[in-house]
Design an enzyme around this catalytic site. Structure first.
Site, PDB file in Angstrom:
ATOM      1  CD  GLU A 247     -35.323  53.589  55.657  1.00  0.00           C
ATOM      2  OE1 GLU A 247     -36.142  53.219  54.776  1.00  0.00           O
ATOM      3  OE2 GLU A 247     -35.524  53.460  56.867  1.00  0.00           O
TER       4      GLU A 247
HETATM    5  C1  FCB Z   1     -39.091  52.149  54.641  1.00  0.00           C
HETATM    6  C2  FCB Z   1     -38.738  51.567  55.989  1.00  0.00           C
HETATM    7  C3  FCB Z   1     -37.639  50.558  55.952  1.00  0.00           C
HETATM    8  C4  FCB Z   1     -37.689  49.680  54.722  1.00  0.00           C
HETATM    9  C5  FCB Z   1     -37.870  50.500  53.477  1.00  0.00           C
HETATM   10  C6  FCB Z   1     -37.914  49.703  52.216  1.00  0.00           C
HETATM   11  O1  FCB Z   1     -40.390  52.602  54.642  1.00  0.00           O
HETATM   12  O2  FCB Z   1     -38.359  52.581  56.878  1.00  0.00           O
HETATM   13  O3  FCB Z   1     -37.695  49.834  57.162  1.00  0.00           O
HETATM   14  O4  FCB Z   1     -38.623  48.698  54.875  1.00  0.00           O
HETATM   15  O5  FCB Z   1     -39.031  51.268  53.565  1.00  0.00           O
END
Ligand code: FCB
Length: 470
Positions: A375
């Site tokens: 992410e």
């Molecule tokens: C992370 C989460 C994801 C999303 C992002 C912005 O902490 O894993 O689900 O909400 O932040």
């Protein structure tokens, strides 16, 4: 002068052919490598909706978001992006943009009943999604736990109850038997720091408990759950990769003083080493208990060996840095920097933090597994104007963070891929629907998806990259 003005407005027009592409990485970037996986991520509770359908049980996020004052504007995940009904079009959208990878999560309360028996309808939903992804040639990364704990388990203590770790291993067993062969990478947990600290330490997330001793005990049971699940996943689905996803935070010192330097170190111990040391060294960092005296969790014989089960990959989620100073006692306090670029979340845009943390981990952990950035992304107050969404800050954000990934790769860190957060705007936990993280805009009143400018540019790069490798 009149001509000059129109030249400027032409150049600023996002659809003007004369503007240099503000996203595509330079020719020498490792991002062009064919085997570097580029994908997008989502999570079950944030997009699916359909919370009462086909036998799904309540989760702690249903309970938490229904509690007044817990989520901005009283938003809940009841409908979200209605992905449970629109999954086919969403997968086609992902594939149409040219993403090669997709990170999704399974909702535990959708696939198992309270007695641990399979819920066929729920399981079939994920089978359909995964089959469609495979058909489209998309590599799948499946997270088993992205925070939607079945409420019936929370009613028995949730992550404070050691038994939840064993229930998680049963759930991992069921899913990996059911889905073997259709998942390329399994991640046990998403961001145990958030589950433990925000869920049990300060109460900002479900289930909303607030005691540091709870946080350390919950973390221990989360990590134990992970460690118990890894061999189960290996046995049931040997060909796939097994790992875990950790959020990491950069802490920098507000001054050169020894006290502030120590504060920045403790910040990173709390955000990073608390999770990575047990996983990669088989022990908790001692400094954590200097920061939080008297909070050592109850650890049984053999737990740390279970937790340190070898990993095929480590998923890393990175968003921002925090500038800190000593709090005058044994901790740190945030000192927000003035004049820095921030996102709609108020988070500082700081790509160097990603590079520095990754190279730091390589130096710290001799057995650091190959990394996927699972992410990275940002929220902005995006609006659809004349059918377009101009999210220029996101374009620049993604470009700069991908450059940081490239720098880490060139410094010797093995990074195999990058999933941006998120495919589409969704339920941003305690911030509800106000914060938009997607490269695709969602109009929640109509469920209309609109491709933002960022998605167009990422897509252009993905397609160019594909064409070159053919
Ligand atoms: C992370 C989460 C994801 C999303 C992002 C912005 O902490 O894993 O689900 O909400 O932040």
């Amino acid at each position: 002068m009149a001509n000059d003005t129109s030249a400027v407005s032409d150049a600023l027009s996002p659809h003007s052919q004369s503007v240099a592409d503000p996203f595509t990485p330079p020719a020498d970037s490792s991002l062009w490598r064919k085997n570097f996986l580029l994908g997008a991520a989502t999570a079950s509770y944030q997009i699916e909706g359909a919370v009462n359908e086909d036998g799904r049980l309540p989760s702690i996020w249903d309970t938490f978001s229904a509690t007044p004052g817990k989520v901005l504007a009283g938003d809940t995940g009841e409908v979200a992006c209605d992905h449970y009904h629109r999954w086919e079009a969403d997968v086609d959208l992902l594939a149409g943009l040219g993403f090669e990878g997709y990170r999704l999560s399974i909702a535990w309360p959708r696939v198992m009943d309270a007695a641990g028996a399979p819920n066929r309808k729920g399981i079939d939903f994920y089978k359909r999604v995964l089959a469609r992804l495979k058909e489209k040639g998309i590599t799948t990364s499946v997270t088993l736990y992205h925070w939607d704990l079945p409420q019936h388990l929370e009613d028995r203590g949730g992550w404070l109850n050691r038994d939840t770790a064993y229930r998680f291993a049963d759930y991992a067993d069921l899913m990996s038997r059911e889905l073997a062969g259709s998942v390329d990478a399994w991640a046990t947990l998403n961001e145990p720091w958030c589950s433990a600290f925000l869920g049990y330490g300060n109460g900002h997330h479900a289930p909303g408990l607030a005691d540091t001793r709870y946080a350390t005990q919950a973390m221990h049971h989360l990590l134990l759950a992970h460690g118990l699940a890894v061999p189960v996943l290996r046995a049931n689905d040997p060909a796939s990769q097994k790992g875990i996803v950790a959020n990491i935070g950069r802490g920098t010192a507000n001054s050169g003083s020894a006290a502030d330097q120590r504060a920045a170190h403790l910040f990173e111990v709390q955000h990073n080493a608390w999770i990575l040391d047990p996983l990669l060294k088989g022990s908790y960092p001692r400094d954590l208990f200097e920061l939080w005296p008297g909070t050592e969790p109850l650890v049984l014989d053999g737990d740390m060996q279970t937790i340190a089960a070898p990993l095929d990959f480590l998923g890393i989620n990175y968003y921002f840095r925090t500038n800190v100073a000593s709090d005058g006692a044994h901790g740190f306090r945030d000192v927000p920097l003035e004049g820095v670029e921030r996102t709609q979340m108020g988070w500082e845009v700081y790509p160097d933090g990603l590079r520095d943390l990754l190279t730091g981990f390589k130096a710290t952990y001799a057995n650091l597994p190959p990394i996927y950035i699972t992410e990275n992304g940002m929220a902005s107050d995006d609006k659809v104007i004349d059918g377009h969404v101009e999210d220029s800050q996101r374009i620049s954000f993604l470009k700069r963070h991908l450059a940081a990934v490239d720098q880490a790769i060139k410094a010797g860190v093995e990074i195999r891929g990058y999933f941006l957060w998120s495919l589409m705007d969704n339920f941003e936990w305690a911030f509800g629907y106000e914060r938009r993280f997607g490269v695709v805009h969602v109009d929640y009143a109509t469920q209309k998806r609109t491709i933002k400018r960022s998605a167009e540019l990422v897509s252009k790069f993905l397609k160019e990259r594909k064409a070159r490798s053919e």
